[in-house]
Design an enzyme around this catalytic site. Structure first.
Site, PDB file in Angstrom:
ATOM      1  N   CYS A 335       1.027  -4.768  17.395  1.00 28.76           N
ATOM      2  CA  CYS A 335       1.051  -6.242  17.438  1.00 28.76           C
ATOM      3  C   CYS A 335       1.367  -6.832  18.813  1.00 28.76           C
ATOM      4  O   CYS A 335       0.623  -7.693  19.278  1.00 28.76           O
ATOM      5  CB  CYS A 335       2.005  -6.833  16.406  1.00 28.76           C
ATOM      6  SG  CYS A 335       2.567  -5.718  15.172  1.00 28.76           S
ATOM      7  N   ARG A 364       6.138   6.831  15.570  1.00 26.44           N
ATOM      8  CA  ARG A 364       7.464   6.405  15.126  1.00 26.44           C
ATOM      9  C   ARG A 364       8.271   7.643  14.807  1.00 26.44           C
ATOM     10  O   ARG A 364       7.766   8.563  14.142  1.00 26.44           O
ATOM     11  CB  ARG A 364       7.370   5.549  13.856  1.00 26.44           C
ATOM     12  CG  ARG A 364       6.707   4.213  14.119  1.00 26.44           C
ATOM     13  CD  ARG A 364       6.645   3.364  12.860  1.00 26.44           C
ATOM     14  NE  ARG A 364       5.795   2.211  13.112  1.00 26.44           N
ATOM     15  CZ  ARG A 364       5.410   1.350  12.181  1.00 26.44           C
ATOM     16  NH1 ARG A 364       5.812   1.501  10.933  1.00 26.44           N
ATOM     17  NH2 ARG A 364       4.645   0.334  12.493  1.00 26.44           N
ATOM     18  N   GLN A 382      -3.257   3.360  12.689  1.00 24.19           N
ATOM     19  CA  GLN A 382      -3.415   2.256  11.735  1.00 24.19           C
ATOM     20  C   GLN A 382      -4.788   1.630  11.884  1.00 24.19           C
ATOM     21  O   GLN A 382      -5.295   1.518  12.998  1.00 24.19           O
ATOM     22  CB  GLN A 382      -2.382   1.163  12.022  1.00 24.19           C
ATOM     23  CG  GLN A 382      -0.954   1.560  11.743  1.00 24.19           C
ATOM     24  CD  GLN A 382       0.005   0.437  12.118  1.00 24.19           C
ATOM     25  OE1 GLN A 382      -0.130  -0.170  13.177  1.00 24.19           O
ATOM     26  NE2 GLN A 382       0.970   0.177  11.250  1.00 24.19           N
ATOM     27  N   ASP A 384      -5.473  -1.362  12.112  1.00 20.20           N
ATOM     28  CA  ASP A 384      -4.667  -2.562  12.287  1.00 20.20           C
ATOM     29  C   ASP A 384      -5.524  -3.743  12.731  1.00 20.20           C
ATOM     30  O   ASP A 384      -6.538  -3.550  13.389  1.00 20.20           O
ATOM     31  CB  ASP A 384      -3.620  -2.265  13.368  1.00 20.20           C
ATOM     32  CG  ASP A 384      -2.391  -3.126  13.235  1.00 20.20           C
ATOM     33  OD1 ASP A 384      -2.345  -3.955  12.301  1.00 20.20           O
ATOM     34  OD2 ASP A 384      -1.475  -2.976  14.056  1.00 20.20           O
ATOM     35  N   HIS A 386      -4.890  -8.194  13.774  1.00 18.29           N
ATOM     36  CA  HIS A 386      -4.072  -9.402  13.739  1.00 18.29           C
ATOM     37  C   HIS A 386      -4.983 -10.597  13.793  1.00 18.29           C
ATOM     38  O   HIS A 386      -5.864 -10.667  14.640  1.00 18.29           O
ATOM     39  CB  HIS A 386      -3.078  -9.390  14.894  1.00 18.29           C
ATOM     40  CG  HIS A 386      -2.112  -8.259  14.770  1.00 18.29           C
ATOM     41  ND1 HIS A 386      -2.332  -7.040  15.367  1.00 18.29           N
ATOM     42  CD2 HIS A 386      -0.968  -8.148  14.063  1.00 18.29           C
ATOM     43  CE1 HIS A 386      -1.346  -6.226  15.026  1.00 18.29           C
ATOM     44  NE2 HIS A 386      -0.504  -6.861  14.246  1.00 18.29           N
ATOM     45  N   LYS A 466       4.898 -10.711   2.323  1.00 20.77           N
ATOM     46  CA  LYS A 466       3.635  -9.986   2.479  1.00 20.77           C
ATOM     47  C   LYS A 466       2.977  -9.762   1.133  1.00 20.77           C
ATOM     48  O   LYS A 466       3.636  -9.789   0.093  1.00 20.77           O
ATOM     49  CB  LYS A 466       3.881  -8.642   3.178  1.00 20.77           C
ATOM     50  CG  LYS A 466       4.866  -7.755   2.452  1.00 20.77           C
ATOM     51  CD  LYS A 466       5.023  -6.412   3.171  1.00 20.77           C
ATOM     52  CE  LYS A 466       6.023  -5.536   2.434  1.00 20.77           C
ATOM     53  NZ  LYS A 466       6.124  -4.194   2.956  1.00 20.77           N
ATOM     54  N   HIS A 512      -0.637 -10.170  10.170  1.00 20.46           N
ATOM     55  CA  HIS A 512      -0.780  -8.722  10.379  1.00 20.46           C
ATOM     56  C   HIS A 512      -1.482  -8.191   9.143  1.00 20.46           C
ATOM     57  O   HIS A 512      -1.067  -8.502   8.033  1.00 20.46           O
ATOM     58  CB  HIS A 512       0.578  -8.018  10.429  1.00 20.46           C
ATOM     59  CG  HIS A 512       1.516  -8.561  11.442  1.00 20.46           C
ATOM     60  ND1 HIS A 512       1.889  -7.844  12.547  1.00 20.46           N
ATOM     61  CD2 HIS A 512       2.186  -9.738  11.523  1.00 20.46           C
ATOM     62  CE1 HIS A 512       2.760  -8.541  13.259  1.00 20.46           C
ATOM     63  NE2 HIS A 512       2.951  -9.696  12.659  1.00 20.46           N
TER      64      HIS A 512
END
Length: 657
Positions: A335, A364, A382, A384, A386, A466, A512
């Site tokens: 992000c 992580r 991910q 991912d 945004h 979420k 997200h």
RNA sequence: GCCGGCUUAGCUCAGCUGGUAGAGCAGCGGUUUUGUAAACCGAAGGUCACGGGUUCGAUUCCUGUAGCCGGCACCA
């Protein structure tokens, strides 16, 4: 007098203080014998308890699905009694029924061993045979606390102390043994039956908090009948066969090793699967108006301090230091990087909504105990993205996302069970007004997409609510894949702005979102969903051309070449082995189609297609086989485009299937 | 990270109470040209996870470490 309405709609009057047993006995002696519990206006009561009033009345027997939870709950009590008989000094805490069984948490200095489980199970069966009557007693609160303290049951005393003041304190007694419990329970220990089995031993924290003492948890499974227990154990075995770690090895998809805990070595077959998933998702994102970017793997500590992650997540970040004394971190998320691209140059309201995607590799440092095959790793990618948008675009964008994600999940053969709306957690940023607004925005968006979410109280991220997608796989297990989260915080922290119609600077909102979650995990879910038998479009190897004799080798090579030319992933097996052997080997490796060529096929220019899981064969000319397989192997999105453009070959396959 | 368990050949597993290991499959070398889920023969393959201790002697007993498995906690 009270009025009871029976399931058949008939109504009868009874004296006040009548028990469920009395009512059952008044109907039939045999019913009284089989009766376990009473359901009155939807609530369950002990059979011998005086009914608190009239209403819709039902007698539950062993066959009633609703009695199963109580059987399990009683099994946990019987287990607790067995444990305390065998191991005096062990304290009991709580022991509920759970899905498929029950557990009980015990406080004890020395941990239980696996051998103890067998002993406990044995004693439980004795207690069932003793047929102890289970009796409900109402106790005075103070006396109850004093009593449990006096017998060394400090946890029970603590539970009572924490109960609301007006709560009735009930104790259930079975023989010499008693336990604080809300109930209801079965009439006696005999009714627990013997269709139970203690399954596992685990540590669990008191009240689920790792700062508290760790208790010894014993899990068991319990069923109404021996046959149900057998069926359950069989289901477990079947599920084990689908384990993605096992299949990953058998299909040679990936491996992991000690030196890279939580890191995946993708082998060629596994990476093929990865690429199929990735390119499919990429096509869908392209079509849905996303742009794709790539941001740095390693960034300076200062950057993560600005984003706020350093403060909160430093212990879970992979940090490294350079010769020149800089401190850097591998990105744990994408992000903040995306905000940098958004912030590069000036943005206008005309740019919004900006949907910025990245197949972002993140690291992580997950706690060692959390690692689990592909499902929880330390290095993951991910899918991912945004979405930067105005506040009034949140609803529309969220609804569009729900539709996109739903379509993608269904293309992968995963069925949606429900969407969860995770609301404000206890520890959170932002005012209650903010949360009211954010939660209602997410709810409205879900409804706009035609979905009524299930509320998961307190499960939201610390900065926003979420929506999570809960999917169901082929054998009914649930997986959370895909999420969309509202974020007002990060744009603020990283000072993202756009110029509005009014010429002034405004703050965008960030959504997200991910559809697969992590590709690693998603592939793990796919493997388990299909048990490795992938549909043609996902299979790493789609066709194996296998020869019967070496005379057919040349034609086999030609067949493979033509299949490859049509875009199929093909292997050729020309080995000097029996066809039986080859069939067996490639079937175990889950090849969806084996194209067998012997002397006959080579002479006639045909192939014999054999599908995984069936023993029949279809003989087609090579040209027909290429055409049919090529269109069947199209990813679902491309197949839809092909249908729209009226491709004849796709029509032919649709008929065939 | 915490609790319990496991770790023997590439894989799946044997190996009772201490006397330095065995099978099947795979792999390798041969023979076999085969019709839809295992052809036959042969040779080879092990620091019994790693370190320390007890013992004349440890894969086996004790202990420490790591990884994995099942839970718990965690999951931006």
């Amino acid at each position: 007098m009270i009025d009871l309405i029976f399931p058949d709609g008939s109504k009868r009057q009874f004296e006040d203080g009548v028990s469920g047993r009395d009512v059952a006995a008044s109907i039939a002696k045999s019913l009284e014998k089989r009766a376990l519990l009473i359901k009155l206006d939807g609530a369950l009561y002990d059979l011998d308890r005086a009914l608190p009033g009239g209403g819709a009345f039902e007698i539950l027997t062993r066959e009633s699905p609703e009695a199963l939870d109580t059987i399990r709950h009683d099994a946990s009590h019987v287990m607790a009694q067995a444990v305390q008989e065998l191991f005096p000094g062990t304290q009991v805490t709580i022991g509920p029924a759970i899905e498929d069984g029950f557990y009980y948490d015990f406080a004890r200095e020395t941990p239980f061993s696996l051998d103890d489980l067998a002993k406990i199970e044995h004693r439980m069966k004795e207690i069932v045979d003793r047929d102890e009557k289970i009796v409900r007693e109402v106790w005075d609160r103070k006396e109850a606390i004093a009593h449990f303290k006096s017998i060394g049951e400090d946890y029970k005393a603590e539970i009572i102390t924490d109960l609301p003041g007006d709560e009735v304190i009930t104790v259930y007694r079975q023989g010499e043994w008693k336990d604080l419990c809300l109930g209801p329970h079965l009439p006696s220990t005999k009714h627990v039956g013997k269709a139970f089995k203690l399954t596992k031993l685990a540590g669990a924290y008191w009240r689920g908090d790792h700062r508290n003492a760790q208790l010894q948890r014993i899990y068991g499974t319990a069923w109404a009948s021996e046959a149900d227990l057998e069926a359950y154990l069989h289901r477990l075995e079947e599920a084990e066969k689908r384990d993605h770690r096992k299949i990953g090895r058998a299909m040679n998809l990936f491996h992991m090793q000690e030196e890279g805990k939580g890191m995946v070595f993708w082998h060629d077959k596994g990476l093929t699967l990865w690429r199929i998933v990735e390119s499919y998702v990429r096509r869908r994102l392209d079509a849905a108006g996303y742009i794709e970017v790539r941001t740095p793997q390693v960034l300076d500590r200062v950057f993560w301090e600005k984003s706020g992650h350093w403060e909160k997540y430093r212990p879970n970040m992979f940090v490294c230091e350079t010769e020149e004394g800089e401190e850097l971190s591998l990105k744990p998320m994408n992000c903040p990087g995306h905000v940098q691209i958004f912030n590069f140059g000036q943005r206008s309201y005309r740019d919004l909504p900006m949907r910025m995607a990245e197949f972002g590799a993140c690291h992580r440092y997950e706690p060692s105990g959390a690692l689990h095959g592909l499902m929880r790793v330390r290095a993951f990618t991910q899918d991912d993205a945004h979405i930067f948008c105005r506040e009034d675009q949140i609803e529309e964008e969220t609804a569009r996302f729900i539709e996109l994600a739903s379509s993608i999940h269904s293309d992968f053969g995963l069925q949606r069970d429900h969407i969860a709306l995770a609301t404000r957690p206890d520890v959170r940023a932002g005012s209650d007004e903010f949360w009211d607004k954010a939660e209602s925005q997410m709810l409205a968006a879900a409804r706009k997409a035609g979905v009524e979410p299930v509320i998961y109280e307190g499960d939201g991220a610390f900065y926003a609510p979420k929506l999570d997608f809960i999917l169901k796989d082929a054998i009914g297990r649930m997986w959370t894949c895909g999420t969309i989260q509202l974020d007002y915080v990060l744009p603020e922290r990283l000072d993202a702005t756009y110029i509005g119609e009014d010429g002034a600077k405004h703050r965008p909102v960030m959504l997200h979102r991910a559809i697969c979650g992590s590709l690693e995990r998603f592939i793990g879910v796919l493997i388990e969903n299909y048990a490795g038998s992938f549909p043609l479009w996902l299979a790493p190897t789609q066709v194996v051309v296998a020869t019967i004799t070496s005379d057919a080798a040349e034609f086999a090579q030609q067949a493979a070449a033509e299949l490859r030319a049509a875009g199929l992933r093909v292997e050729v097996d020309l080995r000097n082995e029996k066809i039986n052997y080859k069939i067996r080997e490639h079937s175990l490796a889950k090849a969806p189609v084996i194209a067998v060529v012997g002397r006959r096929e080579a002479e006639e220019g045909k192939v014999a297609l054999r599908r995984l899981g069936s023993d029949g064969q279809t003989i087609l000319s090579l040209a027909e086989a290429v055409k049919a397989l090529a269109s069947e192997a199209l990813p679902p999105d491309l197949a839809r485009t092909a249908i729209m453009s009226g491709s004849a070959s796709v029509g032919a396959v649709a008929e065939e299937s």
